[in-house]
Design an enzyme around this catalytic site. Sequence first.
Site, PDB file in Angstrom:
ATOM      1  N   ALA A 193       0.910  -1.138  -0.080  1.00 29.23           N
ATOM      2  CA  ALA A 193       0.182  -0.341  -0.059  1.00 29.23           C
ATOM      3  C   ALA A 193       0.797   1.414  -0.045  1.00 29.23           C
ATOM      4  CB  ALA A 193      -0.897   0.134   1.381  1.00 29.23           C
ATOM      5  N   GLY A 226       0.481  -5.472   0.608  1.00 33.29           N
ATOM      6  CA  GLY A 226      -0.688  -5.316  -0.270  1.00 33.29           C
ATOM      7  C   GLY A 226      -0.247  -5.813  -1.493  1.00 33.29           C
ATOM      8  N   GLU A 263       3.821  -5.658   7.061  1.00 28.98           N
ATOM      9  CA  GLU A 263       3.037  -4.806   7.934  1.00 28.98           C
ATOM     10  C   GLU A 263       3.357  -4.772   9.536  1.00 28.98           C
ATOM     11  OE1 GLU A 263       2.157  -7.028   5.624  1.00 28.98           O
ATOM     12  OE2 GLU A 263       0.624  -6.183   4.364  1.00 28.98           O
ATOM     13  N   GLU A 268      -0.709  -9.250  -1.281  1.00 30.37           N
ATOM     14  CA  GLU A 268      -2.075  -9.589  -0.873  1.00 30.37           C
ATOM     15  C   GLU A 268      -2.841  -9.457  -2.400  1.00 30.37           C
ATOM     16  OE1 GLU A 268      -2.009  -6.540   2.365  1.00 30.37           O
ATOM     17  OE2 GLU A 268      -3.398  -8.255   3.224  1.00 30.37           O
TER      18      GLU A 268
HETATM   19  N1  T1G Z   1       4.676   3.361   0.137  1.00 31.50           N
HETATM   20  C1  T1G Z   1       5.052   4.453  -0.333  1.00 31.50           C
HETATM   21  N2  T1G Z   1       6.490   4.783  -0.586  1.00 31.50           N
HETATM   22  C2  T1G Z   1       7.434   3.790  -0.507  1.00 31.50           C
HETATM   23  C3  T1G Z   1       7.061   2.509  -0.173  1.00 31.50           C
HETATM   24  C4  T1G Z   1       5.402   2.348   0.060  1.00 31.50           C
HETATM   25  N3  T1G Z   1       4.962   1.162   0.336  1.00 31.50           N
HETATM   26  N4  T1G Z   1       7.877   1.729  -0.241  1.00 31.50           N
HETATM   27  C5  T1G Z   1       9.031   2.564  -0.677  1.00 31.50           C
HETATM   28  N5  T1G Z   1       8.582   3.819  -0.691  1.00 31.50           N
HETATM   29  C6  T1G Z   1       9.472   4.675  -1.149  1.00 31.50           C
HETATM   30  C7  T1G Z   1      10.572   4.861  -0.101  1.00 31.50           C
HETATM   31  O1  T1G Z   1      10.013   5.766   0.745  1.00 31.50           O
HETATM   32  C8  T1G Z   1      11.551   5.819  -1.010  1.00 31.50           C
HETATM   33  O2  T1G Z   1      11.320   6.927  -1.299  1.00 31.50           O
HETATM   34  C9  T1G Z   1      11.625   4.947  -2.423  1.00 31.50           C
HETATM   35  O3  T1G Z   1      10.225   4.386  -2.478  1.00 31.50           O
HETATM   36  C10 T1G Z   1      12.664   3.852  -2.453  1.00 31.50           C
HETATM   37  O4  T1G Z   1      12.394   3.049  -1.241  1.00 31.50           O
HETATM   38  C11 T1G Z   1      -2.800  -3.090   2.991  1.00 31.50           C
HETATM   39  C12 T1G Z   1      -1.214  -1.991   5.063  1.00 31.50           C
HETATM   40  C13 T1G Z   1      10.428  -1.998  -1.420  1.00 31.50           C
HETATM   41  C14 T1G Z   1      12.117  -3.180  -0.245  1.00 31.50           C
HETATM   42  O5  T1G Z   1       6.248  -2.118   4.208  1.00 31.50           O
HETATM   43  O6  T1G Z   1      10.376  -2.408   2.253  1.00 31.50           O
HETATM   44  O7  T1G Z   1       0.601  -2.587   2.268  1.00 31.50           O
HETATM   45  O8  T1G Z   1      13.016   8.062  -0.288  1.00 31.50           O
HETATM   46  O9  T1G Z   1      14.745   3.459  -0.369  1.00 31.50           O
HETATM   47  O10 T1G Z   1      15.876  -0.117  -0.419  1.00 31.50           O
HETATM   48  O11 T1G Z   1      -1.863  -4.941   4.137  1.00 31.50           O
HETATM   49  O12 T1G Z   1      11.169   0.482  -0.057  1.00 31.50           O
HETATM   50  O13 T1G Z   1      13.134   7.644  -2.856  1.00 31.50           O
HETATM   51  O14 T1G Z   1      11.739   9.417  -1.764  1.00 31.50           O
HETATM   52  O15 T1G Z   1      13.208   1.795   0.535  1.00 31.50           O
HETATM   53  O16 T1G Z   1      15.178  -0.369  -2.814  1.00 31.50           O
HETATM   54  C15 T1G Z   1       3.735  -2.456   3.221  1.00 31.50           C
HETATM   55  C16 T1G Z   1       7.730  -0.917   2.286  1.00 31.50           C
HETATM   56  C17 T1G Z   1       3.198  -1.507   3.261  1.00 31.50           C
HETATM   57  C18 T1G Z   1       7.456  -2.212   1.955  1.00 31.50           C
HETATM   58  C19 T1G Z   1      12.584  -1.353  -1.455  1.00 31.50           C
HETATM   59  N6  T1G Z   1       4.925  -2.721   2.396  1.00 31.50           N
HETATM   60  N7  T1G Z   1       9.140  -0.605   1.543  1.00 31.50           N
HETATM   61  O17 T1G Z   1      13.764  -0.978  -0.992  1.00 31.50           O
HETATM   62  O18 T1G Z   1      14.294   1.535  -1.750  1.00 31.50           O
HETATM   63  S1  T1G Z   1       1.485  -1.531   4.386  1.00 31.50           S
HETATM   64  C20 T1G Z   1       5.860  -2.187   2.995  1.00 31.50           C
HETATM   65  C21 T1G Z   1      10.303  -1.304   1.392  1.00 31.50           C
HETATM   66  C22 T1G Z   1       0.804  -2.378   3.458  1.00 31.50           C
HETATM   67  C23 T1G Z   1      -1.533  -3.787   3.240  1.00 31.50           C
HETATM   68  C24 T1G Z   1      -0.517  -2.888   4.148  1.00 31.50           C
HETATM   69  C25 T1G Z   1      11.314  -0.880   0.473  1.00 31.50           C
HETATM   70  C26 T1G Z   1      11.609  -2.086  -0.721  1.00 31.50           C
HETATM   71  P1  T1G Z   1      12.294   8.209  -1.670  1.00 31.50           P
HETATM   72  P2  T1G Z   1      13.733   2.469  -0.375  1.00 31.50           P
HETATM   73  P3  T1G Z   1      14.836  -0.014  -1.541  1.00 31.50           P
END
Ligand code: T1G
Length: 700
Positions: free
Chosen positions: A61, A100, A123, A103
């Site tokens: 998400a 998500g 999450e 999912e």
């Molecule tokens: N939403 C918004 N921005 C995100 C994002 C996300 N999910 N994931 C990464 N970014 C942005 C991050 O802030 C950075 O921005 C850029 O992308 C590169 O990220 C409904 C509720 C995918 C393994 O927790 O683990 O889904 O600094 O530096 O090292 O059940 O990003 O460039 O402006 O980390 O290559 C669940 C979170 C969400 C995954 C890549 N998903 N992201 O790592 O790059 S909650 C997560 C990561 C959800 C549902 C629930 C990592 C990555 P900027 P990065 P990276």
Amino acid sequence: MSVVTYTLENEIGIIRLNNPPVNALSLALRSGLEEAINNAQDDASKALVILCEGRTFIAGADITEFGKPPMEPSLPAVIATLEQSNKPIVAAIHGTALGGGFEVALGCHYRVALSSAKVGLPEVKLGLLPGAGGTQRTPRLAGVEAALELMTSGNPISSQKAHALNLIDEVVDTDLEAAAIAFAQRLITDQAPLKRIRDINIDPASAPKELFDGYRKTLARRARGQIAPQNIIACVEAAVNLPMDEGLAKERQLFAECLTSPQSAAMRHMFFAEREAAKVKGLPKETPLRPVNSVGIIGGGTMGGGIAMNFANAGIPVTLLEINDEALQRGLGIIEKNYAISAKKGKLSDAQMQQCLSLVQGSTDYQDLAEVDLVIEAVFENLDIKKDVFTKLDAVCKPGAILATNTSYQDVDQIAAATQRPQDVIGLHFFSPANVMKLLEIVRGEKTADDVIATAMQMAKTIKKVPVLARVCYGFIGNRMLQPYFRESQLLLIEGSTPEKIDSVMENFGMAMGPIAVSDLAGIDIGYKARQGLSAEQKGPAKTHCVSDALVEMGRLGQKSGAGFYTYDPETRARQSDPLVMELVEAQAKAQGIERREISDEEHLNRMTFGLINEGAKILEEGIAQRPGDIDVVYIYGYGYPVSRGGPMHYADSVGLKKIYDTICQYREQYGEVFWQPSALLKQLAEENKTFAQWAQENA
Ligand code: T1G
């Protein structure tokens, strides 16, 4: 650039998602995906494939949308549309399908993944739970235990492991798009059924009550006080005991509870703060980087050995320099022992261990550092010794080599002044054990060149550290803030408290270890030695260190001597109270003329945490740290501060800066301004009724 495109190729409908950088499920992407699925229901396609452009399948998400009013279509609604499709849908996964994103893949009927891909439900690391069906579908496919582990750890798994758990139907090494289309084509040819996960029921015998109770107990300890892990367990129990739609309703209810919790706000803050901290204000994005293809480490002690391992783990050759062969062999031995421990724990294979060890060479000759790209000095914490080392490096190292000091307190500018190339000198403050702790304080001197700073920040990522930039002051960010925190713990002790009370207040707050126990762990003699030779004024009021001094003079140095503020079991190193310590504390209180009194838990907590926050505010106003979030990153990754509180500055915002400022003013009246001088920035923000987060936005 459209976020979602649709093309019909023979009988296969191809849905391409493109929302850089990680295909997060923004409103546009959700709407576009739902529209594409609905439109494809009545076209000539007989199967659909969902592919993502860029470096990864959907990574979750859009975390930036949380905290804003929910916008339709919601992710659960989009996934229901996927699942109810009248034709099979294949998710083609590369990169990391997370949260998500995974999912969405579970809402599809089949999943094909690259062998290099990973899937996960992280999450819980945001104080959340999979809120789009993940808690209901994962156990139905992978089984209850695997689902619990995946969701409560939040760690991704390989596509191979996911395949073994039935979460992925096919793993391919080559062209993912071609493989997914071929897979879809076979579904059509075989007239394969629509495999909806909701149609799978879980055998209750596979989920005995003891399994859930065991997870509850373990997580109550491992994720102390955290809501999300416990809610995940409740959701998985619902997956076993309730029909799908009731289970989904339970999941949505518990997800909402997590989403609105201060814990989740804190953990989402940390997610972005960690990424922000890696950015240097005012540094042009295109700042060129210097190469770091070889490293010299000076000093083969615990720190030097641990630092060397970070680079060997990243495949970068290291020359470890010591003053003589005996010290060198000892240093190399430390590295070998640490690798053997990691290998024994299964953290790396024997082959990987040998590969890393082969990258570490020893030397006692500075000339062997003449061609390295980066040198990190990790010798004794003495300014003169460090200056001498840097003078030698200046004479030996090639032009352009980066010369770094691992000092935790000394003045990087004075060290740089021992060379003719201060622009190449920087501080790289690792935290012990250096091969384990993720925090790296990068300390820029007055003359440190921009490209050296940029290279250090990038190098930190290469060796899997979390970098935070600091300017020069005594103790930089983390250790400077420790001063008031430990000072107040000592004052509370002599004024009426006990080691057990002080530590339990902070451990109940969420700290990994209370300050008294930390003193024993680090060694009470460190502070004692640092005070030798100082004047009474430099040492500070006797009541802040008289107990520590007395313990050290009794030979009670802390864990290393088996006793300090506590005694320690020689086998388990478990701490035990020692009545002798309180006798000593009471005697010192008497000697200092202090009337001991009952002190409330709230006063314990506020004096230690507000002392930390006040110093953090001073660090901000002096420009030592770039942002309040940077300070939060330092404390969570370097000092065991609870991530569910978001770090000292985020916690301060949750308490309210006016309350903190007013309390500090009250402490100044009660305990004197030697200890309680409120930060000017804290005063200003309190008066303006602002938060540190607002200050960060105004000063971005
Ligand atoms: N939403 C918004 N921005 C995100 C994002 C996300 N999910 N994931 C990464 N970014 C942005 C991050 O802030 C950075 O921005 C850029 O992308 C590169 O990220 C409904 C509720 C995918 C393994 O927790 O683990 O889904 O600094 O530096 O090292 O059940 O990003 O460039 O402006 O980390 O290559 C669940 C979170 C969400 C995954 C890549 N998903 N992201 O790592 O790059 S909650 C997560 C990561 C959800 C549902 C629930 C990592 C990555 P900027 P990065 P990276």
